[in-house]
Design a protein around this motif. Structure first.
Motif, mmCIF file in Angstrom:
data_model
loop_
_atom_site.group_PDB
_atom_site.id
_atom_site.type_symbol
_atom_site.label_atom_id
_atom_site.label_comp_id
_atom_site.label_asym_id
_atom_site.label_seq_id
_atom_site.Cartn_x
_atom_site.Cartn_y
_atom_site.Cartn_z
ATOM 1 N N ALA A 1 0.756 -1.067 0.343
ATOM 2 C CA ALA A 1 0.026 -0.313 -0.127
ATOM 3 C C ALA A 1 0.839 0.935 0.184
ATOM 4 C CB ALA A 1 -0.419 0.097 1.161
ATOM 5 N N VAL A 2 1.690 1.312 0.584
ATOM 6 C CA VAL A 2 2.498 2.185 0.999
ATOM 7 C C VAL A 2 3.776 2.609 -0.440
ATOM 8 C CG1 VAL A 2 4.709 3.502 2.184
ATOM 9 C CG2 VAL A 2 3.074 2.348 3.146
ATOM 10 N N SER A 3 4.078 1.466 -1.420
ATOM 11 C CA SER A 3 4.849 1.375 -2.069
ATOM 12 C C SER A 3 3.231 2.552 -3.152
ATOM 13 C CB SER A 3 5.178 0.420 -2.875
ATOM 14 O OG SER A 3 5.087 -0.955 -1.916
ATOM 15 N N LEU A 4 2.916 1.840 -3.274
ATOM 16 C CA LEU A 4 1.037 2.289 -4.188
ATOM 17 C C LEU A 4 1.207 4.168 -4.535
ATOM 18 C CD1 LEU A 4 -1.440 -0.809 -4.159
ATOM 19 C CD2 LEU A 4 -0.226 0.131 -6.421
ATOM 20 N N GLY A 5 1.175 4.171 -2.625
ATOM 21 C CA GLY A 5 1.051 5.490 -2.353
ATOM 22 C C GLY A 5 2.188 6.064 -3.047
ATOM 23 N N LEU A 6 3.419 6.330 -2.653
ATOM 24 C CA LEU A 6 4.305 6.171 -3.118
ATOM 25 C C LEU A 6 4.524 6.625 -4.300
ATOM 26 C CD1 LEU A 6 6.804 4.812 -1.081
ATOM 27 C CD2 LEU A 6 6.675 6.930 -1.657
ATOM 28 N N PHE A 7 3.755 5.594 -5.466
ATOM 29 C CA PHE A 7 4.205 5.391 -6.837
ATOM 30 C C PHE A 7 3.158 6.951 -7.518
ATOM 31 C CE2 PHE A 7 2.675 3.615 -11.037
ATOM 32 C CZ PHE A 7 4.158 3.758 -11.428
ATOM 33 N N GLY A 8 1.797 7.204 -7.001
ATOM 34 C CA GLY A 8 0.523 7.505 -6.762
ATOM 35 C C GLY A 8 0.737 8.579 -6.884
ATOM 36 N N ILE A 9 2.051 9.444 -5.892
ATOM 37 C CA ILE A 9 2.893 10.880 -5.455
ATOM 38 C C ILE A 9 3.857 10.551 -6.842
ATOM 39 C CG2 ILE A 9 4.665 12.027 -4.071
ATOM 40 C CD1 ILE A 9 3.482 10.998 -2.002
ATOM 41 N N PHE A 10 4.401 9.769 -7.257
ATOM 42 C CA PHE A 10 5.727 10.152 -8.310
ATOM 43 C C PHE A 10 4.539 10.052 -9.820
ATOM 44 C CE2 PHE A 10 7.726 7.920 -12.110
ATOM 45 C CZ PHE A 10 8.679 8.843 -11.896
ATOM 46 N N VAL A 11 4.046 9.528 -9.767
ATOM 47 C CA VAL A 11 3.164 9.896 -10.844
ATOM 48 C C VAL A 11 2.496 11.465 -11.222
ATOM 49 C CG1 VAL A 11 0.743 9.249 -12.323
ATOM 50 C CG2 VAL A 11 2.328 7.886 -11.548
ATOM 51 N N PRO B 1 -3.543 10.537 -9.591
ATOM 52 C CA PRO B 1 -3.642 8.815 -9.347
ATOM 53 C C PRO B 1 -4.022 7.957 -9.277
ATOM 54 C CG PRO B 1 -2.343 10.272 -7.544
ATOM 55 C CD PRO B 1 -3.024 11.379 -8.837
ATOM 56 N N LEU B 2 -5.698 8.682 -9.163
ATOM 57 C CA LEU B 2 -7.201 7.986 -8.488
ATOM 58 C C LEU B 2 -7.000 6.546 -10.292
ATOM 59 C CD1 LEU B 2 -8.732 10.545 -6.409
ATOM 60 C CD2 LEU B 2 -8.024 8.527 -5.976
ATOM 61 N N ASP B 3 -7.090 8.352 -11.063
ATOM 62 C CA ASP B 3 -6.704 7.581 -12.997
ATOM 63 C C ASP B 3 -5.776 6.366 -12.380
ATOM 64 O OD1 ASP B 3 -9.075 9.169 -13.250
ATOM 65 O OD2 ASP B 3 -7.634 10.428 -15.184
ATOM 66 N N LEU B 4 -5.054 6.721 -12.191
ATOM 67 C CA LEU B 4 -3.621 4.943 -12.023
ATOM 68 C C LEU B 4 -3.722 4.281 -11.440
ATOM 69 C CD1 LEU B 4 -0.124 4.672 -12.606
ATOM 70 C CD2 LEU B 4 -0.735 5.242 -9.821
ATOM 71 N N TYR B 5 -4.472 4.318 -10.251
ATOM 72 C CA TYR B 5 -4.777 3.042 -9.759
ATOM 73 C C TYR B 5 -6.313 2.182 -10.279
ATOM 74 C CZ TYR B 5 -2.322 5.053 -5.872
ATOM 75 O OH TYR B 5 -0.972 5.308 -4.981
ATOM 76 N N TYR B 6 -6.923 3.297 -11.073
ATOM 77 C CA TYR B 6 -8.550 2.168 -11.085
ATOM 78 C C TYR B 6 -8.127 1.663 -12.640
ATOM 79 C CZ TYR B 6 -12.435 2.261 -14.432
ATOM 80 O OH TYR B 6 -13.684 1.802 -15.235
#
Lengths: 370, 309
Positions: A41-51, A58-63
């Protein structure tokens, strides 16, 4: 001591004893699930920030990641097709890890396995398909197995660090693949993309009925389960874990460490070699540069995320396969470069390793039955 | 090859010699950096990723600013950041430095490919080279003797590092931490801080080595730029017995081996040159087989180093 045993034998106390024996164990297992999940979860969060830094939502990314990996039956199948080789290449790291060895050369064993399997299929292409397929699997496993066994032998007989030697062998395998595919084994009709002759449609391994997923997934799951049984329920596996825990102790009690290392490395390489054979016999149809798709390197991440447990490798491989499968959608819908998946994998790897220091820190997981 | 006819068969050894000086530079910088990191008792296998990051950021900054030297600096800074990341994760309790190195290898290459996507097309300003072959009229000789300034800096750096490790206070602290963390702690030095410094320094040099790849030879940015030079250089440090001067000679040897494939290709060998591309890796393996031993610890190995313990 005697009083304890006596109390445990009384009916009510026996329940208490069982609870105390097992409940902490369940909590310990929970720790091995919760911490990697949190790390993910933390990695996904960090990647979201990076993106987000590059102006993407980031929400588009996760979707889209969810949609591309597990959103539809089509994407599930894509995910499972990618998970098949990942299970096998992860075993290439997870099996030697029981002996305390860090083997990262799964990619090399995969390439060699693919080459030997292709060579075998082209040599006996006239035989019945089942014979060809079984010979291919054997050739791939032997080729890959010997390749990683070389790393193990160098470690045991010459003290050469197995991490470095196995990685060097990846580059050597890649050079051999390029040489054979562009030279002696080249199909003269493959002009733009050098490739070997095709193994023939009849010799291809089919799909699991009702799906687009080839049988490699089943072989991967079987290999993972067999590895689990080998490590945790056989004398060989016990000996390997003893040697991995304390090499000196293993030598003192008379275990033949050399044999353990060679056999384990052979099995590890055989798994990756089988992955290479599957990529040829179920996906590519011939050996070419497409085989070096990085499954061997992602397999290392799968093994570490699964904490080198062969059973845990299966779900983790599906997860990482899903991340790989969402790549196409991310490129098309969000216009992200194809290296995004590599970045995310790198972030996950780093966070998971950093989370290693978290084990045993939370009293919450050690709670007593009372 | 018509222009090679003048010196005939000498083309290959000449190209290998010139190639040795050209190709060895990344090996040299990475191995010198890794040498310092390993002398502090930690191994950074992630230098492969650092090298690629350095190549990408060096190329990018050189393209944006027009100054290749700013690119080299940026590559060093990016490499330092990667090194600092490695050291700070390894500083956590119970984290294995080899595993973190593997993770950084994947992370570094991934990040470089991600950020470097827009850089594949444009061409950046290249690093200058000094023409030592002005006295010759043969083009092959002149080509071989075009020597890059970074190579000369690397050559000068090796004896400086030997001196620094042997005689300065900093060198002594790094060596103490590498030989006995307990002794260093007893003297009041923070093991983690010293290793952070040593790994960051190693990352800086590896990043600079990467900028050589993109800014001089082969001199462009693409995703196939580094294929294992970083990890070969890590193995080379073991062969060089953790001595910066020996790193220099070993790098030249490896550079020569790596230049063999392209040299044979240039004289018109069209088949089998792919196998010569594997020469540096095979050479590394053979050297490691010849010099390692299962019975004793390697001479010169820092006692705290996990791979030789």
């Amino acid at each position: 001591m005697k009083a304890d045993v006596g109390a445990a034998l009384a009916p009510t106390a026996a329940k208490q004893f069982l609870r105390e024996a097992f409940q902490p164990k369940i909590w310990r297992v929970a720790e091995y699930v919760v911490i990697p999940a949190l790390a993910l979860a933390v990695s996904l969060g960090l990647f979201g920030i990076f993106v987000a830094l590059f102006g993407k939502n980031p929400l588009d990314l996760y979707y889209y990641m969810y949609l591309g990996a597990f959103g539809t039956w089509f994407s599930w199948q894509n995910t499972l097709i990618r998970a098949a080789p990942l299970i096998l290449t992860a075993l290439c790291t997870a099996l030697p890890a029981q002996l305390g060895m860090v083997i990262i050369g799964g990619e090399g064993a995969l390439l060699i396995g693919a080459l030997t399997a292709t060579g075998m299929a082209l040599a006996i292409s006239a035989a019945p398909p089942l014979v060809v397929q079984i010979s291919m699997a054997c050739a791939g496993m032997i080729g890959g197995g010997l390749w990683i066994m070389l790393s193990g032998a160098l470690r045991h007989y010459r003290g050469v660090n197995e991490t470095i030697s196995s990685l060097l062998l990846v580059y050597i395998a890649l050079a051999i693949l390029n040489f054979l595919v562009e030279g002696p084994m080249r199909d003269p009709t493959s002009l733009n993309k050098p490739s070997t002759r095709n193994i023939g449609a009849a010799n291809m391994i089919g799909n699991i009925p009702g799906t687009e997923v080839h049988w490699g997934l089943v072989f991967g799951v079987i290999a993972a389960v067999l590895s689990y049984i080998l490590i945790y329920y056989t004398v060989f596996g016990f000996a390997a874990r003893v040697a991995g825990g304390n090499l000196r102790a293993a030598k003192v009690v008379g275990l033949s460490v050399g044999k353990l290392i060679l056999v384990t490395c052979f099995l590890a390489g055989a798994a990756a070699g089988l992955a290479g054979m599957m990529e040829v016999a179920a996906v590519q149809g011939a050996a070419n540069a497409n085989l070096a798709a990085g499954y061997g390197f992602t397999g290392i991440l799968v093994a570490f995320l699964a904490r080198q447990n062969p059973l845990a490798v299966i779900p983790v491989a599906v997860l990482l396969g899903g991340i790989g499968a969402s790549d196409g959608l991310l490129q098309r819908r969000l216009d992200m470069p194809d290296a995004s998946v590599l970045v995310l994998q790198g972030v996950i790897f780093l966070v998971v390793l950093a989370s290693d220091s978290m084990y045993g820190r939370f009293g919450w997981f050690k709670r007593k039955a009372s | 090859m018509a222009d090679a006819a003048g010196i005939g068969l000498w083309t290959v050894p000449l190209a290998v010699l010139g190639g040795a000086m050209r190709v060895s530079t990344p090996f040299l910088f990475v191995s010198l950096g890794e040498c310092i990191t390993e002398r502090s008792g930690r191994i950074n296998l992630g230098l492969e990723g650092t090298l690629v990051m350095g190549a990408m950021s060096g190329y990018g900054v050189s393209y944006l600013t027009g100054s290749p030297w700013l690119g080299v600096l940026a590559a060093g800074v990016a490499g330092s950041a990667m090194g600092a990341l490695h050291a700070s994760i390894c500083g956590l309790p119970r984290v294995n430095d080899i595993a973190v190195g593997i993770a950084l290898m994947l992370f570094g290459t991934g990040l470089a490919f991600y950020l470097g996507k827009p850089l594949i097309e444009p061409s950046a300003a290249m690093l200058p080279s000094i023409d030592f072959g002005w006295w010759s009229s043969i083009p092959d000789v002149r080509a071989a003797l075009h020597i890059n300034v970074l190579f000369l800096i690397g050559v000068a750096l090796a004896p400086i590092l030997v001196w620094g490790l042997r005689t300065t206070k900093w060198g002594l602290i790094v060596r103490t931490v590498g030989e006995s963390a307990d002794a260093a702690r007893a003297m009041g030095y923070s093991v983690n801080h010293v290793r952070l410094g040593a790994t960051t320094f190693g990352g800086f040099l590896a990043g600079v080595g990467g900028s050589f790849l993109s800014l001089f030879y082969p001199g462009s940015w693409n995703e196939g730029l580094s294929s294992g030079q970083g990890i070969t250089a890590v193995a080379l440090v073991i062969f060089a017995r953790w001595n910066p001067m020996l790193c220099l000679w070993a790098s030249l040897l490896f550079g020569g081996a790596a230049a063999l494939g392209p040299a044979l290709q240039s004289v018109g060998m069209t088949e089998g040159y792919q196998l010569f591309n594997a020469a540096p890796y095979i050479l590394t393996l053979l050297i490691m087989i010849a010099t390692c031993s299962p019975k004793r610890t390697l001479i010169g190995a820092p006692a705290e180093l996990s791979i030789t313990k």
